[in-house]
Design an enzyme around this catalytic site. Structure first.
Site, PDB file in Angstrom:
ATOM      1  N   LYS A 101      -8.034  35.316  66.065  1.00 30.48           N
ATOM      2  CA  LYS A 101      -8.824  34.309  65.343  1.00 30.48           C
ATOM      3  C   LYS A 101      -9.656  33.491  66.332  1.00 30.48           C
ATOM      4  O   LYS A 101     -10.843  33.217  66.094  1.00 30.48           O
ATOM      5  CB  LYS A 101      -7.910  33.378  64.543  1.00 30.48           C
ATOM      6  CG  LYS A 101      -7.289  33.994  63.309  1.00 30.48           C
ATOM      7  CD  LYS A 101      -6.308  33.019  62.666  1.00 30.48           C
ATOM      8  CE  LYS A 101      -5.567  33.653  61.504  1.00 30.48           C
ATOM      9  NZ  LYS A 101      -4.552  32.728  60.929  1.00 30.48           N
TER      10      LYS A 101
ATOM     11  N   HIS B 221      -1.205  20.191  68.696  1.00 32.01           N
ATOM     12  CA  HIS B 221      -1.316  21.345  69.583  1.00 32.01           C
ATOM     13  C   HIS B 221      -1.832  20.914  70.958  1.00 32.01           C
ATOM     14  O   HIS B 221      -2.576  19.938  71.087  1.00 32.01           O
ATOM     15  CB  HIS B 221      -2.297  22.372  69.027  1.00 32.01           C
ATOM     16  CG  HIS B 221      -1.835  23.085  67.800  1.00 32.01           C
ATOM     17  ND1 HIS B 221      -0.573  22.967  67.276  1.00 32.01           N
ATOM     18  CD2 HIS B 221      -2.501  23.966  66.988  1.00 32.01           C
ATOM     19  CE1 HIS B 221      -0.469  23.733  66.195  1.00 32.01           C
ATOM     20  NE2 HIS B 221      -1.631  24.342  66.002  1.00 32.01           N
TER      21      HIS B 221
ATOM     22  N   SER C 171       3.732  22.001  62.840  1.00 29.07           N
ATOM     23  CA  SER C 171       2.865  21.708  61.702  1.00 29.07           C
ATOM     24  C   SER C 171       1.934  22.859  61.371  1.00 29.07           C
ATOM     25  O   SER C 171       1.527  23.014  60.210  1.00 29.07           O
ATOM     26  CB  SER C 171       2.049  20.444  61.980  1.00 29.07           C
ATOM     27  OG  SER C 171       1.287  20.589  63.171  1.00 29.07           O
ATOM     28  N   GLY C 172       1.599  23.672  62.371  1.00 28.45           N
ATOM     29  CA  GLY C 172       0.728  24.815  62.122  1.00 28.45           C
ATOM     30  C   GLY C 172       1.329  25.832  61.175  1.00 28.45           C
ATOM     31  O   GLY C 172       0.606  26.630  60.569  1.00 28.45           O
TER      32      GLY C 172
ATOM     33  N   CYS D 185      -7.081  25.978  63.387  1.00 21.81           N
ATOM     34  CA  CYS D 185      -6.824  24.695  64.056  1.00 21.81           C
ATOM     35  C   CYS D 185      -6.976  24.797  65.569  1.00 21.81           C
ATOM     36  O   CYS D 185      -7.558  23.910  66.207  1.00 21.81           O
ATOM     37  CB  CYS D 185      -5.437  24.185  63.688  1.00 21.81           C
ATOM     38  SG  CYS D 185      -4.115  25.396  63.902  1.00 21.81           S
TER      39      CYS D 185
ATOM     40  N   ARG E  71       5.129  25.862  40.455  1.00 23.52           N
ATOM     41  CA  ARG E  71       6.385  25.254  40.884  1.00 23.52           C
ATOM     42  C   ARG E  71       6.236  23.755  41.135  1.00 23.52           C
ATOM     43  O   ARG E  71       7.146  22.965  40.876  1.00 23.52           O
ATOM     44  CB  ARG E  71       6.874  25.939  42.166  1.00 23.52           C
ATOM     45  CG  ARG E  71       8.223  25.459  42.675  1.00 23.52           C
ATOM     46  CD  ARG E  71       8.650  26.192  43.927  1.00 23.52           C
ATOM     47  NE  ARG E  71       7.790  25.895  45.055  1.00 23.52           N
ATOM     48  CZ  ARG E  71       6.917  26.739  45.579  1.00 23.52           C
ATOM     49  NH1 ARG E  71       6.755  27.945  45.057  1.00 23.52           N
ATOM     50  NH2 ARG E  71       6.173  26.407  46.619  1.00 23.52           N
TER      51      ARG E  71
ATOM     52  N   GLN F  57       1.554  25.488  70.501  1.00 21.94           N
ATOM     53  CA  GLN F  57       1.291  25.094  69.129  1.00 21.94           C
ATOM     54  C   GLN F  57       2.508  24.497  68.428  1.00 21.94           C
ATOM     55  O   GLN F  57       3.625  24.997  68.534  1.00 21.94           O
ATOM     56  CB  GLN F  57       0.741  26.290  68.350  1.00 21.94           C
ATOM     57  CG  GLN F  57      -0.606  26.727  68.911  1.00 21.94           C
ATOM     58  CD  GLN F  57      -1.243  27.861  68.144  1.00 21.94           C
ATOM     59  OE1 GLN F  57      -1.797  28.778  68.739  1.00 21.94           O
ATOM     60  NE2 GLN F  57      -1.179  27.837  66.818  1.00 21.94           N
TER      61      GLN F  57
ATOM     62  N   GLN G 246      -3.018  18.826  64.946  1.00 19.98           N
ATOM     63  CA  GLN G 246      -3.291  20.059  64.200  1.00 19.98           C
ATOM     64  C   GLN G 246      -3.515  19.793  62.724  1.00 19.98           C
ATOM     65  O   GLN G 246      -4.347  20.454  62.088  1.00 19.98           O
ATOM     66  CB  GLN G 246      -2.128  21.041  64.397  1.00 19.98           C
ATOM     67  CG  GLN G 246      -2.265  22.353  63.668  1.00 19.98           C
ATOM     68  CD  GLN G 246      -1.779  22.301  62.231  1.00 19.98           C
ATOM     69  OE1 GLN G 246      -0.850  21.545  61.905  1.00 19.98           O
ATOM     70  NE2 GLN G 246      -2.391  23.079  61.364  1.00 19.98           N
TER      71      GLN G 246
END
EC number: 1.2.1.11
Length: 374
Positions: free
Chosen positions: A252, A281, A198-199, A168, A74, A195, A356
């Site tokens: 995580k 963050h 952008s994460g 992050c 794309r 957070q 982040q």
């Protein structure tokens, strides 16, 4: 797939084998194109982190002899300008996409990494992957250069391998917690994260902007990326919730901390929250130590830590904020204080903020690439 060779990880409390250099503030745009540099590919070049990869390469004068920008079908064909040159984004799925590539910086999601990472490795590239696809693979180093550079001691340019960028939130947390851990050994860590958009990628950042405009205009917010209103609201992180009640983002942090610190016994718990902030963050971190550690010593340790800035002015009530660290390399630490619930100075509370997109993703990956050139 050839992953990086398994290495014996020394315990983190041992002295670190090396330090990554700090970002140099650019006075002018520097040209990093040079014949003795590696051939670099960026996968996900049109995304938020992909674009940040390019900015970090310029800021750090990272050398490259050629640059290949790769993305989905794309996005293929788009033209991007970088360091006074025009590049055409190429289709990641095209045959030979990784031919001749030495280092491939991936940030296009786990499914893309799982599908195309092995192809890059088979072509001889070292993949630095920003997704969660390979982080917990025991044969793939999970690296924060200031924290555990020794984990990638056996990785070399010219020998296909994968190195994983941590999550992050894990990076931002451990940049501050690790220097203290080396001194007094963390037994338990409790983290609450706040957070930024952008994460969740560039589309989430745009949705936050759009929702803010819509809500201020009295309109119903457009909820495409998130299932609920984001502007002027906070909610539990949008990662799937697991059977144990934790969401994937929280787990995580638990698993990655243990792997990076090479310590299966450290106790970690996290609560991850999405807040309407654009790109940095914040994290509240409570640390319980094996050995006493007073707050003044903690400040001295953090002041000497690479990639860490202290903002801790009680008189002025000035501490780290997401705005203050946005587009900055360093992680900022403040609210450094004894945990009154722990006896004998065996606990500390700190507040940490980090960009982040930058240290939480692109900068960390480029620092890993820099280590490959040493």
């Amino acid at each position: 797939m050839q992953a990086a060779a398994a290495v014996r990880h020394p315990h983190l409390l041992a002295p670190s084998a090396g330090r990554a250099r700090h970002r140099r503030a650019p006075s002018t745009v520097r040209m990093a194109l040079r014949e003795d540099g590696p051939s670099v590919a960026i996968v996900g070049a049109t995304g938020a982190v992909g674009q940040e990869f390019l900015r970090v390469i310029t800021d750090r004068d990272f050398p490259y002899r050629s640059l290949r920008l790769l993305a989905s079908e794309r996005s293929a064909g788009k033209r991007l300008s970088f360091e006074d040159r025009e590049y055409t984004v190429q289709d990641l799925a095209a045959p030979g996409a990784f031919d001749g590539v030495d280092i491939a910086l991936f940030s296009a999601g786990g499914s893309v990494s799982r599908k195309y990472g092995p192809a890059a490795v088979a072509s001889g590239a070292v993949v630095v992957d920003n997704s969660s696809a390979f982080r917990m693979d025991p044969e793939v180093p999970l690296v924060i250069p200031e924290v555990n550079p020794e984990a990638m001691a056996n990785v070399r340019v010219g020998k296909g391998a994968i190195v994983a960028n941590p999550n992050c939130s894990t990076i931002i947390c451990l940049m501050a917690a690790t220097p203290l851990h080396r001194h007094a050994k963390v037994l338990r860590m409790v983290v609450s994260t706040y957070q930024a958009a952008s994460g969740a990628g560039a589309a989430a950042m745009e949705e936050l902007k759009l929702q803010t405009q819509e809500v201020l205009a009295g309109k119903a917010p457009t909820c495409s990326i998130f299932s609920q209103q984001y502007a002027f609201n906070i909610f539990s992180h949008n990662a799937p919730v697991l059977e144990n009640g934790y969401n994937e983002e929280e787990m995580k942090m638990v698993k990655e901390t243990r792997k990076i610190w090479n310590n299966k016994d450290v106790k970690v718990t996290a609560t991850c929250i999405r807040v309407p902030v654009m790109r940095a963050h914040a994290e509240s971190v409570n640390l319980q130590f094996e050995k006493p550690l007073d707050e003044d010593t903690a400040r001295e340790i953090l002041r000497a830590a690479p990639g860490v800035t202290i903002i801790d002015d009680r008189a002025a009530n000035r501490f780290p904020t997401p705005l203050e660290v946005s587009d900055k390399d360093d992680v900022a630490v403040g609210r450094i204080r004894q945990d009154l619930s722990q006896d004998d100075n065996r606990g500390l509370d700190i507040f940490v903020c980090g960009d982040q997109i930058r240290k939480g993703a692109a900068l960390n990956a480029v620092q890993i690439a820099e280590m490959l050139l040493k």
